[in-house]
Design an enzyme around this catalytic site. Sequence first.
Site, PDB file in Angstrom:
ATOM      1  N   LYS A 123      59.138  -1.101 168.155  1.00 23.93           N
ATOM      2  CA  LYS A 123      59.117  -1.510 166.737  1.00 23.93           C
ATOM      3  C   LYS A 123      59.036  -3.034 166.631  1.00 23.93           C
ATOM      4  O   LYS A 123      58.291  -3.576 165.810  1.00 23.93           O
ATOM      5  CB  LYS A 123      60.346  -0.950 166.015  1.00 23.93           C
ATOM      6  CG  LYS A 123      60.222   0.545 165.785  1.00 23.93           C
ATOM      7  CD  LYS A 123      61.513   1.236 165.409  1.00 23.93           C
ATOM      8  CE  LYS A 123      61.283   2.754 165.402  1.00 23.93           C
ATOM      9  NZ  LYS A 123      62.499   3.540 165.191  1.00 23.93           N
ATOM     10  N   GLN A 146      68.594   2.392 164.003  1.00 27.46           N
ATOM     11  CA  GLN A 146      68.059   3.355 164.970  1.00 27.46           C
ATOM     12  C   GLN A 146      69.037   4.517 165.170  1.00 27.46           C
ATOM     13  O   GLN A 146      70.209   4.296 165.471  1.00 27.46           O
ATOM     14  CB  GLN A 146      67.773   2.632 166.304  1.00 27.46           C
ATOM     15  CG  GLN A 146      67.105   3.494 167.340  1.00 27.46           C
ATOM     16  CD  GLN A 146      65.701   3.946 166.918  1.00 27.46           C
ATOM     17  OE1 GLN A 146      64.881   3.139 166.485  1.00 27.46           O
ATOM     18  NE2 GLN A 146      65.437   5.235 167.027  1.00 27.46           N
ATOM     19  N   ASP A 175      62.818   3.691 156.417  1.00 23.75           N
ATOM     20  CA  ASP A 175      62.726   5.002 157.058  1.00 23.75           C
ATOM     21  C   ASP A 175      62.621   6.115 156.012  1.00 23.75           C
ATOM     22  O   ASP A 175      62.322   7.253 156.349  1.00 23.75           O
ATOM     23  CB  ASP A 175      63.997   5.271 157.904  1.00 23.75           C
ATOM     24  CG  ASP A 175      63.784   4.970 159.380  1.00 23.75           C
ATOM     25  OD1 ASP A 175      62.623   5.025 159.833  1.00 23.75           O
ATOM     26  OD2 ASP A 175      64.781   4.700 160.071  1.00 23.75           O
TER      27      ASP A 175
END
Length: 282
Positions: free
Chosen positions: A52, A96, A119
Amino acid sequence: MANLIDGKAVSAAVKAQVKAECEALKSEGVTVGLAVVIVGDNPASRVYVNNKKKACAEVGFESYEYALPEETTQQELLELVNRLNGDSKVNGILVQLPLPRHIDENAVINAISPVKDVDAFHPRNVGHIMIGDYSFLPCTPAGVMELIASTGVEVEGKNCVVIGRSNIVGKPMAMLLLHKNGTVTITHSRTKNLKEICAVADILVAAVGKAGFVTEDMIKPGAVVIDVGMNRNAEGKLCGDVDFEGCKEKAGYITPVPGGVGPMTIAMLMRNTLTAAKLQRK
Ligand code: NAP
């Protein structure tokens, strides 16, 4: 042999577009920033976080990594999220997953400002997706939609079958196909006659987490077969949920693993972060 859906090429095109828009914003004095928070030392999470950060550099975003030790308390993590919510340099916040067991993932997701929730896991964003009025789409299902679009096959009126009903893949995937007027069936571990249901799918999306789960007898000739799975086989090699070798002759279009859905997830994260920056500017 089916047409191979090239996730690397489609994701490169998405990232190139994001990069061009990022440069345009820079010329107006706006820098796009993504905060990536990792707790503990899960090796797979470390790889994802590094990928990422690499993608951020590629498209011209600033990335801010917060690597916290395994013993970080939920309170400490929530305090960090709260600080990032108020930090104007940070347009997107990505925590994460999975988090260590002593931390309640939902509490952390709920603490992320919905306008920085790149997200799209926050209940408010999930609700927007249900209604079909959204700013952010969850990265993996959004990436799958791009891959389907790249085939030129219309979703409208098609029989679409999703295997898996997780909150991050299966459920939103089904919703996005529905928004495109597909006739959608969601299947799961308690589904009866799974083979028969899959075998009439014009578009089949597998998000199960079991190597080689989808076999040739489960697919309709000419179907679009999308493999979300990321598994390790007995030799430790990365593989999907679809028996690629067995299905590749029968499918019309098929994604490989690696090089299919995986690169799209990161590209869509970049797109969401850009969207977040633009929304916050308003
Ligand atoms: P998950 O939360 O474990 O969900 C798996 C789903 O598969 C569940 O809904 C489960 O049904 C269903 N399932 C399990 N066994 C089944 C069976 N025998 N028949 C039918 N359905 C069955 O997994 P996930 O987070 O959705 O991820 C799925 C896969 O995608 C994993 O391999 C993951 O690594 C991968 N993934 C890849 C990306 C990417 O970027 N490429 C991103 C996210 C996830 P129940 O609900 O009934 O248990």
